[in-house]
Design a protein around this motif. Structure first.
Motif, short mmCIF file in Angstrom:
data_model
loop_
_atom_site.label_atom_id
_atom_site.label_comp_id
_atom_site.label_asym_id
_atom_site.label_seq_id
_atom_site.Cartn_x
_atom_site.Cartn_y
_atom_site.Cartn_z
N LEU A 92 13.00 8.23 -27.35
CA LEU A 92 13.62 8.76 -25.98
C LEU A 92 12.68 8.52 -25.09
N VAL A 93 11.28 8.70 -25.16
CA VAL A 93 10.10 8.57 -24.16
C VAL A 93 10.16 7.18 -23.65
N VAL A 94 10.31 6.27 -24.59
CA VAL A 94 10.43 4.88 -23.95
C VAL A 94 11.78 4.43 -23.38
N SER A 95 12.76 5.05 -23.67
CA SER A 95 14.16 4.82 -23.18
C SER A 95 14.18 5.34 -21.92
N ILE A 96 13.35 6.52 -21.48
CA ILE A 96 13.38 7.25 -20.17
C ILE A 96 12.35 6.23 -19.39
N ALA A 97 11.46 5.87 -19.81
CA ALA A 97 10.60 4.71 -18.97
C ALA A 97 11.03 3.74 -18.44
N LEU A 98 11.95 3.24 -19.34
CA LEU A 98 12.73 1.77 -19.18
C LEU A 98 14.07 2.37 -18.09
N MET A 99 14.46 3.36 -18.28
CA MET A 99 15.70 3.76 -17.22
C MET A 99 15.03 3.81 -15.89
N LEU A 100 13.60 4.60 -15.85
CA LEU A 100 13.23 4.52 -14.40
C LEU A 100 12.40 3.47 -13.94
N ARG A 101 12.14 2.55 -14.79
CA ARG A 101 11.63 1.07 -14.41
C ARG A 101 12.73 0.18 -13.79
N PHE A 102 13.84 0.39 -14.61
CA PHE A 102 15.03 -0.46 -14.20
C PHE A 102 16.39 0.27 -13.78
N PRO A 103 16.32 0.60 -12.70
CA PRO A 103 17.57 1.49 -12.02
C PRO A 103 18.95 1.09 -12.55
N PRO A 104 19.27 -0.24 -12.74
CA PRO A 104 20.70 -0.66 -13.17
C PRO A 104 20.75 0.02 -14.70
N LEU A 105 19.84 -0.01 -15.57
CA LEU A 105 19.91 0.65 -16.82
C LEU A 105 20.29 2.04 -16.69
N LEU A 106 19.81 2.65 -15.71
CA LEU A 106 19.92 4.28 -15.54
C LEU A 106 21.22 4.49 -15.11
#
Length: 70
Positions: A23-37
């Motif tokens: 969960l922490v890694v996926s949130i970090a990736l979503m904040l790093r790559f806005p299209p993923l968010l």
């Protein structure tokens, strides 16, 4: 029996730690790559709409029939 219970608790604890880490890694990736968010938010919105549509349908109602009041 005590060893079996200990092993079960150990695996549940390891699983909870792995889930929290994912969960922490996926949130970090979503904040790093806005299209993923944007994709995740859109997928959650679509799932919510689909579940709401399926909840309003009765077990024997066709999809075009009006939803029954419960």
């Amino acid at each position: 029996m005590m060893l079996l219970r200990f092993m079960l608790c150990l695996f549940v604890f390891i699983g909870a730690l792995a889930a929290a880490g994912a969960l922490v890694v996926s949130i970090a990736l979503m904040l790093r790559f806005p299209p993923l968010l944007i994709a995740v938010v859109l997928a959650c919105w679509l799932l919510s709409k689909l579940l709401k549509m399926l909840r309003n349908l009765g077990p024997n109602q066709p999809p075009n029939a009006p939803a029954s009041v419960q």
